[in-house]
Design an enzyme around this catalytic site. Structure first.
Site, PDB file in Angstrom:
ATOM      1  N   HIS A   1      51.045  34.063  48.562  1.00  0.00           N
ATOM      2  CA  HIS A   1      49.716  34.172  47.947  1.00  0.00           C
ATOM      3  C   HIS A   1      49.431  32.961  47.068  1.00  0.00           C
ATOM      4  CE1 HIS A   1      46.773  37.137  45.789  1.00  0.00           C
ATOM      5  NE2 HIS A   1      46.331  35.908  45.729  1.00  0.00           N
TER       6      HIS A   1
ATOM      7  N   LEU B   1      44.866  27.182  47.718  1.00  0.00           N
ATOM      8  CA  LEU B   1      45.019  25.729  47.847  1.00  0.00           C
ATOM      9  C   LEU B   1      43.695  24.985  47.689  1.00  0.00           C
ATOM     10  CD1 LEU B   1      47.647  25.320  50.725  1.00  0.00           C
ATOM     11  CD2 LEU B   1      47.989  25.133  48.256  1.00  0.00           C
ATOM     12  N   ARG B   2      42.588  25.749  47.558  1.00  0.00           N
ATOM     13  CA  ARG B   2      41.271  25.131  47.300  1.00  0.00           C
ATOM     14  C   ARG B   2      40.900  24.113  48.395  1.00  0.00           C
ATOM     15  NH1 ARG B   2      40.557  29.232  43.764  1.00  0.00           N
ATOM     16  NH2 ARG B   2      41.721  28.967  41.841  1.00  0.00           N
TER      17      ARG B   2
ATOM     18  N   ASP C   1      40.875  38.509  49.215  1.00  0.00           N
ATOM     19  CA  ASP C   1      41.415  38.318  47.851  1.00  0.00           C
ATOM     20  C   ASP C   1      40.551  37.391  47.011  1.00  0.00           C
ATOM     21  OD1 ASP C   1      43.594  38.526  45.784  1.00  0.00           O
ATOM     22  OD2 ASP C   1      43.505  36.369  46.067  1.00  0.00           O
TER      23      ASP C   1
ATOM     24  N   HIS D   1      43.198  43.225  47.469  1.00  0.00           N
ATOM     25  CA  HIS D   1      43.044  42.910  46.041  1.00  0.00           C
ATOM     26  C   HIS D   1      42.581  44.212  45.399  1.00  0.00           C
ATOM     27  CE1 HIS D   1      41.288  40.250  42.696  1.00  0.00           C
ATOM     28  NE2 HIS D   1      40.809  41.449  42.433  1.00  0.00           N
TER      29      HIS D   1
ATOM     30  N   ASP E   1      50.288  33.686  43.113  1.00  0.00           N
ATOM     31  CA  ASP E   1      48.818  33.731  42.994  1.00  0.00           C
ATOM     32  C   ASP E   1      48.342  32.418  42.361  1.00  0.00           C
ATOM     33  OD1 ASP E   1      46.178  34.454  43.021  1.00  0.00           O
ATOM     34  OD2 ASP E   1      46.338  36.003  41.477  1.00  0.00           O
TER      35      ASP E   1
ATOM     36  N   HIS F   1      42.664  25.580  38.325  1.00  0.00           N
ATOM     37  CA  HIS F   1      41.299  25.326  37.858  1.00  0.00           C
ATOM     38  C   HIS F   1      41.324  24.060  37.019  1.00  0.00           C
ATOM     39  CE1 HIS F   1      39.698  29.140  39.209  1.00  0.00           C
ATOM     40  NE2 HIS F   1      40.688  29.782  38.622  1.00  0.00           N
TER      41      HIS F   1
ATOM     42  N   PHE G   1      39.171  33.084  36.060  1.00  0.00           N
ATOM     43  CA  PHE G   1      40.475  33.744  36.066  1.00  0.00           C
ATOM     44  C   PHE G   1      41.483  32.862  36.807  1.00  0.00           C
ATOM     45  CE2 PHE G   1      37.548  37.460  35.968  1.00  0.00           C
ATOM     46  CZ  PHE G   1      38.099  38.186  34.929  1.00  0.00           C
ATOM     47  N   GLY G   2      42.729  32.841  36.359  1.00  0.00           N
ATOM     48  CA  GLY G   2      43.760  32.217  37.187  1.00  0.00           C
ATOM     49  C   GLY G   2      44.744  31.351  36.434  1.00  0.00           C
TER      50      GLY G   2
END
Lengths: 446, 326
Positions: free
Chosen positions: A65, A68-69, A157, A184, A310, A314, A328-329
């Site tokens: 999970h 990779l954008r 997700d 999710h 996960d 960002h 989030f992240g």
């Protein structure tokens, strides 16, 4: 002669246990494994040798999970930077979520992603495809075609499939294809966009917070759907004691469900958000100490099959938008193993072999991938971990474009020295003196 | 969480919240507020601590009471005031809070009074400021610290008696029994009051619809109906019921709220003779407080408003002078 010997290490393999050993690699595969640190010099003659005295030699980690954008979000991460980060973290395989921009919801989008992988990835990358078109939660994607095109599983997700009827259809349809749905688990009416978990920290910061039921109610719903439809369901990034208990009961009842947990949910509570620290803003949110304990117990007893980072990179500017508006992240690939080795294994919460199983073979099995193993005949997907140095988590030294982590400055024991994917160098620490054979190897293209 | 925070230049001081403030810090600002109040009400000259200095109010939410109270306080201390209408400013065009802070700083504003719908906004503004001081006039559901100070001042005055010297005896709050009534979960006033009053040793109960209570700190005891404690409290703090709570379905109706949690004339009769009623205002009459209660001798609502000016004078003075300057 292209045989390379790695000697002097401690080998840890969930199959073979932990022992001193050495192994030989040839043409991308492990060809010989010995239970002695220093094999007969005659054996090593004419082969290059990399001596790993004092280090662990481990099967490559598998992350089921990651985000990779790339594409429209290349400022956050690209396949190139994300897979280099993965290699730096000891990962040899990652599974990429479909919530890129644009999302992987059709074979064209999937092909475009796979082209990026072929061009720039240094570890194995398996994409997931979206469950619904546009990840809008309404119409199913062409799962059959996507599966044939290489999607290892299906997930919206980033968001739940909020409509129970749609998820029910997805489970039925995927079951026929033998495909896994990755859920999710968030009931959006209950989570209500709240930036952290309900509780003391939320109160102190002036938020209502997400109740635990935002996760547990959705888990209960999805397990009920699974029981009725058959098929296979994997529950992503669980965060609550209630969800762990529900999965344990469902497994006991024979349901085909698997589940994962992240390093941050194992190591942090909601208190990490105090003072409006947006680096600790993550979804599902960090919860309380009792949840954390339940997650460890579930991980150790196998209720939770895998650890997933996960990895959600960002930009610093986005995370600086204030706690309420920051995304989030947590960017997790490069700190996951050192953190869990230090605060899991050395802290006595889990033994090393079990940790490695949950980060390597366990996640590989979720989607039917070949588990990395230190075994003759297996691909040389492995990594070397030196457990001796004590270092701070230093995001500035990461290869990911995402530096967003609440773990910056944490002291960890050990560092990844070398990651090989099919015998080729995906990452090597600058201080490592590589033999010619490895040094000249081009980064693999996958 | 930092509350009084040194700015990078060390000149001004932000005031972001009361959580974590020690008793001494509360006493210092409230003591000064009491002195300023006495001078103000007795027509003595007030220190012109803000002479030639500009205070800007930047309100992203409607407010007349808090804003005018800060403006009045600034002007009494000789300050220049600037009212930034968030609705018609560059903020509407998407300017970030950080850029707004820097812009105000660039045009010479030294104190910014900020009200913002986002919890944590005051901290963000303070982090962006290099010279100006940020006074939090309410950020989301997080804090409304000047309101808590004026509530504390009002209670201390009432139960201790304002002394001729202008001193305020905060010891009278130790053991004081207070019931907070209504919407606790969404209330920055409730949060700031809880922190300030528990620091000063008050005993707190809360009561309200379960949908409006949420998580509560250990120091606060919850009662399902106000009747359970009305006979033994010294004061009741009724909180404003926001009409959107009804739109959100958190309260079935104002009528039902009044019937179960409103300070009606019948409930007031259960209070000990000495007990008083407070409300941060504006009051929804005949919802949180019945007309007869609002207008009775027990109501301290207007004393609260007057003390608001005194507290804000003390905060503004402190913002430009710094704690050590006095």
């Amino acid at each position: 002669m292209s045989r390379l010997w790695l000697t002097g290490a401690r080998l840890v393999d969930p199959e073979g246990g932990e022992h001193e050993g050495s192994l030989a690699i040839e043409e991308g595969r492990i060809v010989e494994l010995r239970r002695e640190a220093r094999p007969d010099p005659a054996l090593l003659r004419s082969s290059p040798v990399l001596d790993l005295e004092g280090a662990y030699l481990l099967p490559g980690l598998v992350d089921p999970h990651v985000h990779l954008r790339d594409f429209e979000e290349a400022g956050k991460e690209t396949v190139a930077s994300g897979t280099r980060a993965a290699a730096h973290g000891g990962y040899t395989t990652v599974c990429a979520m479909a919530n890129s921009r644009p999302p992987l919801d059709g074979v064209e989008a999937l092909a475009a992603f796979q082209a990026k992988v072929a061009e720039s990835a240094v570890v194995r990358v398996h994409p997931l495809a979206a469950v619904t078109r546009g990840r809008e939660g309404r119409e199913l994607t062409e799962m059959g075609r996507l599966r044939e095109a290489g999607a290892v599983a299906f997930s919206d997700d980033g968001s739940p499939v909020a409509d129970a009827a749609v998820l029910r259809r997805a489970l039925l349809y995927a079951a026929q294809l033998g495909a896994v749905i990755v859920a999710h688990e968030e009931e959006p009416a209950l989570s209500a966009g709240e930036p952290l978990a309900a509780g003391e920290t939320a109160f102190a910061m002036g938020f209502l917070g997400q109740p635990a039921s935002a996760e547990t109610a959705m888990v209960a719903r999805d397990l009920a759907l699974l029981a009725e439809t058959g098929g296979r369901l994997h529950l992503a990034h669980l965060s609550t004691a209630g969800a762990v208990a529900a999965v344990r009961a469902a497994k006991a009842a024979g349901l085909a469900v698997t589940a994962e947990v992240t390093p941050h949910h194992l190591l942090l509570t909601e208190a990490a958000c105090a003072g409006f620290r947006s680096e600790a803003k993550v979804n599902p949110p960090l919860r309380g100490q009792a949840d954390l304990e339940a997650l460890w117990a579930g991980l150790v007893d196998g209720t939770l099959d895998a650890i997933a980072t996960d990895h959600a990179p960002h930009t610093a500017a986005e995370k600086a938008r204030g706690f309420a508006h920051a995304p989030f992240g947590i960017a997790g690939l490069e700190a996951a193993f050192p953190l869990l080795y230090t605060y899991g294994v050395l802290a006595g919460r889990i033994d090393l072999a079990t940790l490695v199983e949950r980060m390597s073979a366990g996640p590989a099995r979720l989607f039917g991938l070949e588990p990395p193993a230190l075994r003759p005949g297996a691909p040389a997907d492995l990594f070397v971990y030196d457990p001796r140095p004590e270092l701070p988590v230093d995001p500035e030294a990461w290869l990911s474009r995402g530096r967003n982590t609440p773990f910056a400055g944490w002291r960890v024991r050990g560092e990844v020295l070398l990651t090989l994917v099919e015998g080729q160098v995906a990452y090597a620490a600058p201080r490592l003196a590589l033999p010619e054979l490895l040094r000249t190897g081009e980064a693999p293209v996958r | 969480m930092a509350t009084w925070v040194e700015t990078r230049s060390g000149v001004g001081r932000h005031f972001l919240g009361v959580r974590g403030l020690e008793r001494e810090a509360l006493a210092a600002v409230l003591g000064r507020a009491a002195q300023l109040k006495r001078a103000w009400l007795e027509g003595e000259p007030l220190p012109q601590a803000l002479a030639g200095r500009t205070v800007a109010t930047l309100f992203f939410e409607p407010s007349t009471r808090t804003r005018n109270s800060f403006l009045q306080a600034a002007q009494l201390l000789g300050g220049l005031t600037l009212t930034v209408e968030a609705e018609s400013s560059s903020v509407r065009k998407g300017e970030t809070l950080e850029d707004t802070v820097r812009t105000l700083e660039a045009v010479g504003v030294e104190v910014m009074v900020l009200r913002h719908p986002e919890s944590g906004a005051a901290l963000r503004a303070a982090a962006a400021a290099s010279r100006l001081a940020v006074l939090n006039a309410g950020d989301g559901m997080h804090e409304h610290p000047s309101q808590a100070l004026l509530d504390v001042m009002t209670l201390a005055e009432h139960f201790g008696g304002a002394r001729r010297s202008g001193e305020l005896d905060l010891d009278v709050l130790r053991g004081l029994r207070l019931l907070i009534l209504g919407d606790i979960a969404h209330s920055r006033v409730a949060r700031s009051d809880i922190w300030a009053l528990t620091t000063l040793g008050a005993r707190l109960w809360v009561s309200g619809p379960a949908t409006l209570l949420g998580w509560l700190p250990e120091e606060v005891r919850r009662v399902e109906r106000p009747e359970e404690v009305l006979g033994q409290v010294d004061a009741v703090m009724a909180l404003r019921l926001q009409r959107e709570r009804m739109a959100d379905g958190l309260v079935p109706s104002e009528r039902e709220f009044r019937q179960r949690w409103g300070m009606t004339a019948d409930r007031v009769r259960l209070l000990p003779a000495h007990a008083v009623v407070l409300h941060p205002a504006p009051v929804n009459r005949n919802v949180e407080l019945d007309d007869s209660v609002m207008d009775s001798d027990r109501s301290l609502v207007f004393q609260q408003a007057r003390n608001g000016v005194a507290v804000r004078m003390a905060l503004l003075e402190r913002a430009v002078e710094g704690e050590d300057a006095r």
